[in-house]
Motif scaffolding. Structure first.
Motif, short mmCIF file in Angstrom:
data_model
loop_
_atom_site.label_atom_id
_atom_site.label_comp_id
_atom_site.label_asym_id
_atom_site.label_seq_id
_atom_site.Cartn_x
_atom_site.Cartn_y
_atom_site.Cartn_z
N VAL A 91 0.83 -1.20 0.00
CA VAL A 91 0.00 0.00 0.00
C VAL A 91 0.87 1.25 0.00
CG1 VAL A 91 -1.70 1.31 1.30
CG2 VAL A 91 -1.91 -1.17 1.15
N GLU A 92 1.96 1.24 0.76
CA GLU A 92 2.82 2.41 0.85
C GLU A 92 3.40 2.80 -0.51
OE1 GLU A 92 3.03 -0.19 2.81
OE2 GLU A 92 2.80 0.50 4.89
N ASP A 93 3.85 1.81 -1.27
CA ASP A 93 4.41 2.09 -2.59
C ASP A 93 3.33 2.61 -3.55
OD1 ASP A 93 6.87 1.33 -1.68
OD2 ASP A 93 6.89 -0.62 -2.68
N TYR A 94 2.14 2.05 -3.44
CA TYR A 94 1.02 2.52 -4.26
C TYR A 94 0.72 3.98 -3.95
CZ TYR A 94 -3.95 3.20 -5.42
OH TYR A 94 -5.16 3.70 -5.88
N LEU A 95 0.66 4.33 -2.66
CA LEU A 95 0.35 5.71 -2.27
C LEU A 95 1.47 6.68 -2.67
CD1 LEU A 95 -1.25 5.09 1.25
CD2 LEU A 95 -2.42 5.64 -0.90
N HIS A 96 2.71 6.24 -2.55
CA HIS A 96 3.83 7.08 -3.02
C HIS A 96 3.68 7.37 -4.51
CE1 HIS A 96 6.74 7.83 0.18
NE2 HIS A 96 6.53 6.62 0.65
N GLY A 97 3.29 6.36 -5.26
CA GLY A 97 3.10 6.54 -6.70
C GLY A 97 2.00 7.55 -7.00
N LEU A 98 0.91 7.51 -6.23
CA LEU A 98 -0.19 8.46 -6.43
C LEU A 98 0.26 9.88 -6.11
CD1 LEU A 98 -3.39 6.69 -5.02
CD2 LEU A 98 -2.48 6.70 -7.36
N ILE A 99 1.05 10.04 -5.07
CA ILE A 99 1.54 11.38 -4.72
C ILE A 99 2.42 11.94 -5.84
CG2 ILE A 99 3.00 12.70 -3.13
CD1 ILE A 99 2.02 10.82 -0.89
N SER A 100 3.28 11.09 -6.40
CA SER A 100 4.11 11.53 -7.53
C SER A 100 3.24 11.93 -8.71
CB SER A 100 5.07 10.41 -7.94
OG SER A 100 6.00 10.12 -6.92
N MET A 101 2.15 11.20 -8.92
CA MET A 101 1.22 11.54 -10.00
C MET A 101 0.62 12.92 -9.78
SD MET A 101 -2.44 9.75 -10.90
CE MET A 101 -3.06 10.35 -9.32
#
Length: 223
Positions: free
Chosen positions: A135-145
């Motif tokens: 989940v953490e990596d998914y959320l980091h990816g969304l923030i970068s988006m």
């Protein structure tokens, strides 16, 4: 120390080194692919909306080819050792999620879900003890988006796409609202969440500007 114990320990150390080297080899390829994808997506800031589908279509084959990498890594990881090795490919994984999420928004105007991100990257349920999308990596990816969308909102106006910042604003507000309801215990993730406030502020300033200049209907800008 007993010689037999030493032999066992040496064998374990050699095995770990072997696993590490195999992972590094695959992560190196993963990094190459995500760099290509990021390079392609960087062109969105100078691409008219009429040409955007063609640009996004050129991302898909490279993104889908990451499935070969995830499969290769999963094959190397011993059972129940995912958390031991995951940091080796976390950055690449987050970038891949960012790319998939940005493509999803630009193509469909929707948010990439965690299950869909796993599907695009070819991550299988039966790998969960060896390889998965945390989940953490998914959320980091969304923030970068969102970081990238705040920049795109400005450049879209330069390209004459005045309604795009309004759509981005609504989309980012929904993401921000979702993040505020999460219990973020990861320090890195919590710090990066704070950046969303600044991104949202920049996007709202763009929306205010196009509204003030009457480039979009006032009612639409207030959504």
């Amino acid at each position: 120390m007993d010689p037999q114990d030493l032999e066992t320990l040496n064998a374990l150390l050699e095995h770990d080194v072997g696993v590490s080297e195999k992972i590094k080899e695959q992560v190196k390829e993963f990094d190459k692919k995500v760099r290509i994808i990021v390079g392609i997506l960087g062109k969105i800031h100078s691409t008219p909306s009429t040409l955007m589908p063609e640009l996004l279509d050129s991302v898909d084959p490279v993104l889908l080819s990451c499935q070969d990498i995830t499969t290769s890594i999963a094959d190397v990881i011993p059972p129940d050792q995912f958390w031991r090795w995951k940091d080796m490919w976390s950055n690449s994984m987050r970038t891949a999620v960012y790319a998939a999420g940005l493509s999803e928004y630009l193509r469909n105007g929707s948010l990439l879900s965690l299950p869909r991100a796993s599907e695009i990257l070819g991550i299988k349920e039966e790998w969960k003890d060896r390889f998965s999308l945390p989940v953490e990596d998914y959320l980091h990816g969304l923030i970068s988006m969102v970081n990238e969308l705040s920049r795109y909102a400005i450049n879209a106006v330069t390209l004459g796409q005045y309604e795009e910042p309004v759509r981005i604003s609504k989309f980012v507000k929904e993401i921000f609202s979702g993040f505020t309801m999460l219990n973020l215990k990861n320090d890195s993730l919590r710090r990066r969440f704070d950046s969303l406030k600044y991104d949202l502020k920049k996007i709202e300033e763009v929306v205010y500007d196009v509204s003030l200049r009457k480039l979009v209907p006032p009612a639409q800008a207030m959504q």
